[in-house]
Design an enzyme around this catalytic site. Structure first.
Site, mmCIF file in Angstrom:
data_model
loop_
_atom_site.group_PDB
_atom_site.id
_atom_site.type_symbol
_atom_site.label_atom_id
_atom_site.label_comp_id
_atom_site.label_asym_id
_atom_site.label_seq_id
_atom_site.Cartn_x
_atom_site.Cartn_y
_atom_site.Cartn_z
ATOM 1 N N ASP A 193 0.856 -1.232 0.001
ATOM 2 C CA ASP A 193 -0.249 -0.064 0.074
ATOM 3 C C ASP A 193 1.013 1.256 0.153
ATOM 4 O OD1 ASP A 193 -2.678 -0.810 -0.275
ATOM 5 O OD2 ASP A 193 -2.933 -0.764 2.061
ATOM 6 N N LYS A 215 -3.146 3.570 -3.371
ATOM 7 C CA LYS A 215 -4.361 4.467 -3.496
ATOM 8 C C LYS A 215 -4.099 5.764 -3.203
ATOM 9 C CE LYS A 215 -7.913 0.912 -2.945
ATOM 10 N NZ LYS A 215 -7.157 -0.331 -2.711
#
Length: 412
Positions: A193, A215
């Site tokens: 991530d 993200k």
């Protein structure tokens, strides 16, 4: 002659510990971890051992050692501060052919307790001819190597299978859990991530495949469906996959979705909790989310959608009326709307607020304001994600701590 090392499986077997001081307090927990039925004989014990006795974890005979106490034991530990008593205990154990350890005299002890430690499913024991400090130093080096992956092999016959959802903590690589670091060192594939501790990736072997599944707020993003499919695809090819996430996988980390997807496709999943930024980042800024006499509750809220948005499931009216601490994640771009809603539902405009950006990282900075001024001050200070917002009187506790630190060393 060198000792013969042996691992004793003590599950359900009686172990006698004579003495209730600091040495006993160190050794009893390890015996309990091994499943031993521990009996302590001593007129007095430490508070910790007394607590174990009250909970039924050990049997405590509140008296001195008596002849016959060794009967039925598989192992005896003589750990009093009286050399004569320790000698009597060892003599009785020897006569009954029961192995014993004498803490005060290594040369007179039939057996030695190694400096031991654990890393995952590995148990390390080191003996150095009765030199406990040197043994402990070597033990620590080996355990550290196993924990950080330096001594681990990804090609072990007992390598984990499937997918591990690993919480990487709030950002500082040193705050990942021991278990998380172990599994990361064994990975064939790491799906990472944006908020995962990137410094850990530099420690991976050259042949580990690293997949970026970041993200970025209001920017480029990888669809969750694609991430789910990626985890299953690599696991089905026999590769051990670590999904490295920031914070904790199950605290606004979509770890539950990934675990469900893997389970539905027959892929085994291991979940390794992480230190959530919701608590760790305020702590790193000196802000306790609870404090006696100030706040006995705290609420963690994902603010990725603002109040009054049809997709919001947050009861802002309840939070506005509450007196506890609010910890807001993903709130930077919506802080004006959030502050307005909280004040509308009852929170005072003077309520202290702290905004911590890049918590636990070298660039960490904290902005303090009130609920009535925070949106403007965040804009003026150009606060950007990732940032944690803390709302409540606990912010003043951090200010008090800072003031005391600033006064230390000054002349009255």
């Amino acid at each position: 002659m060198p000792p013969y090392l042996l691992g004793l499986r003590l599950g359900g077997r009686r172990v006698l510990v004579v003495g209730g001081g600091r040495v006993a307090q160190r050794r009893v927990p390890a015996l309990l971890d091994a499943g031993a039925d521990v009996v302590v004989v001593s007129p007095h014990v430490t508070a910790t051992l007394e607590g174990l006795a009250e909970r039924g974890r050990i049997t405590w005979h509140r008296r001195p050692f008596e002849p016959g106490d060794c009967a039925g034991a598989w192992l005896v530990q003589a750990v009093t501060d009286d050399a004569k008593v320790n000698g009597d205990v060892v003599a009785e154990a020897d006569a009954a052919r029961i192995w014993s350890v004498r803490a005060d005299d290594a040369e007179s002890s039939p057996a030695w307790t190694p400096a031991s430690g654990h890393a995952g499913d590995a148990t390390v024991g080191v003996l150095l001819g009765g030199d406990p400090r040197r043994a402990a130093g070597i033990r620590d080096a080996v355990v550290e190597g196993l924990r950080d992956g330096a001594l681990e092999s990804r090609h072990s016959r007992r390598k984990p299978a499937g997918v591990a959802l690993v919480g990487g903590g709030p950002g500082d690589p040193g705050l990942i859990t021991v278990r998380g670091r172990q599994l990361l060192a064994m990975a064939d594939v790491v799906v990472t991530d944006r908020l995962a501790p990137g410094g850990l990736l530099d420690e991976l072997a050259a042949d580990v495949e690293v997949i970026d599944a970041a993200k970025i707020p209001y920017g480029r993003t990888v669809a969750q469906d694609h991430i789910n499919a990626c985890l299953v695809e690599h696991a089905r090819r026999g590769r051990f996959v670590v999904r490295l996430k920031g914070g904790d996988p199950f605290v606004f980390g979509r770890g539950g979705e990934e675990a469900l997807y893997c389970a539905r496709h027959g892929v085994p999943v291991t979940v390794v909790p992480g230190i959530t930024s919701a608590v760790a980042v305020p702590s790193a800024a000196g802000i306790p989310v609870t404090h006696r006499g100030v706040s006995q509750e705290f609420h963690v809220v994902s603010a990725h959608v603002p109040p009054d948005h049809p997709d919001s499931t947050v009861d802002w009216a309840v939070l506005g009326r509450a007196n506890g601490t609010l910890v807001l994640l993903m709130a930077v771009e919506r802080m004006a709307l959030i502050a307005s809603a909280l004040m509308r539902y009852g929170r005072s405009s003077d309520t202290p607020v702290a905004v911590i950006q890049d918590g636990t990282l070298p660039g960490q900075r904290t902005l303090t304001a009130t609920l009535g001024t925070v949106a403007g001050e965040m804009a003026a200070g150009e606060v950007r994600p990732p940032a944690i917002v803390v709302v409540g009187d606990v912010v003043n506790v951090a200010r008090e701590i800072d003031m005391i630190r600033a006064d230390m060393g000054r002349d009255p």
